[in-house]
Design a protein around this motif. Structure first.
Motif, short mmCIF file in Angstrom:
data_model
loop_
_atom_site.label_atom_id
_atom_site.label_comp_id
_atom_site.label_asym_id
_atom_site.label_seq_id
_atom_site.Cartn_x
_atom_site.Cartn_y
_atom_site.Cartn_z
N UNK A 122 -64.22 -76.47 21.72
CA UNK A 122 -63.70 -76.96 20.37
C UNK A 122 -64.95 -76.77 19.32
N UNK A 123 -66.18 -77.63 19.90
CA UNK A 123 -67.30 -77.72 19.26
C UNK A 123 -68.03 -76.28 19.11
N UNK A 124 -68.04 -75.47 20.20
CA UNK A 124 -68.72 -73.91 19.72
C UNK A 124 -67.86 -73.17 19.00
N UNK A 125 -66.53 -73.44 19.13
CA UNK A 125 -65.72 -72.47 18.08
C UNK A 125 -66.01 -73.04 16.60
N UNK A 126 -66.05 -74.35 16.55
CA UNK A 126 -66.04 -74.95 15.14
C UNK A 126 -67.71 -74.66 14.53
N UNK A 127 -68.79 -74.62 15.57
CA UNK A 127 -70.03 -74.38 15.29
C UNK A 127 -70.17 -72.79 14.65
N UNK A 176 -71.01 -71.70 10.63
CA UNK A 176 -72.17 -71.05 10.57
C UNK A 176 -71.68 -69.83 9.78
N UNK A 177 -70.59 -69.13 10.27
CA UNK A 177 -70.17 -68.19 9.41
C UNK A 177 -69.67 -68.13 7.75
N UNK A 178 -69.27 -69.44 7.68
CA UNK A 178 -68.83 -69.96 6.45
C UNK A 178 -70.11 -70.29 5.57
N UNK A 179 -70.95 -71.08 6.21
CA UNK A 179 -72.13 -71.48 5.26
C UNK A 179 -72.74 -70.91 4.31
N UNK A 180 -73.08 -69.61 4.08
CA UNK A 180 -73.53 -68.75 3.28
C UNK A 180 -72.66 -68.55 1.91
N UNK A 239 -74.76 -71.40 19.41
CA UNK A 239 -76.46 -72.27 19.30
C UNK A 239 -77.17 -70.81 18.68
N UNK A 240 -77.11 -69.67 19.12
CA UNK A 240 -77.93 -68.53 18.88
C UNK A 240 -77.59 -67.65 17.39
N UNK A 241 -76.49 -68.20 16.75
CA UNK A 241 -76.02 -67.54 15.57
C UNK A 241 -77.11 -67.73 14.46
#
Length: 164
Positions: free
Chosen positions: A25-30, A34-38, A162-164
């Motif tokens: 759940x946390x990996x998918x959310x992260x 990260x994809x939406x942040x920009x 984590x590596x994104x």
């Protein structure tokens, strides 16, 4: 703590599965954050996104070492070919959460017509969850019956996030 839990050489099966649910759940959310942040324009919301990203990264780094104590671990190092697993996982998490939310909403509803609407939508959410689960199982994305692969997939997804 019981004498039995002190002697255990690995996590219990039930807590391993809770670890799995939490990490995936946390990996998918992260990954999603990260994809939406920009694209987040509002500075205050962007700051909240950054805080959520840092929190999830910290959580995953704290949780991943527990996989060494899981009953079975088989870490895979396959590079992702596409984001199908992420998108399917996101949909699975959404549908599972929808089922839980509808079930809770039904217990809080006094208006019969609203209750019936919630029940109808709960059944639709259950059907969607089943379809997404079957899709993921058939594609080998969610090896629900193979704990080694399931836990390895969790670790892989967390590392990718984590590596994104």
């Amino acid at each position: 703590m019981s004498a039995e839990s002190k002697k255990a050489s690995h996590l219990a099966w039930h807590e391993t599965l809770e670890l799995h649910e939490t990490v995936i759940f946390q990996s998918n959310s992260l990954m999603g954050f990260k994809m939406h942040y920009p694209q987040v324009q509002d500075p205050e919301l962007k700051k909240l996104y950054a805080e959520a990203i840092q929190s999830l990264e910290r959580n995953l780094k704290e949780l991943l070492p527990y996989y060494k104590s899981a009953p079975a671990v088989d870490m895979r190092n396959n590079a992702p070919k596409d984001l199908t697993a992420y998108y399917a996982g996101h949909l699975l998490i959404f549908s599972k959460t929808a089922v839980r939310n509808y079930a809770i909403a039904i217990t809080e509803t006094a208006t019969p017509s609203l209750c019936e609407t919630f029940k109808k939508q709960l059944n639709q959410a259950i059907q969607l969850h089943s379809k997404v689960f079957e899709f993921m199982l058939n594609k080998g994305i969610y090896p629900a019956y193979d704990l080694n692969r399931l836990l390895a997939n969790d670790q892989k997804a967390a590392a990718e996030a984590l590596n994104m």
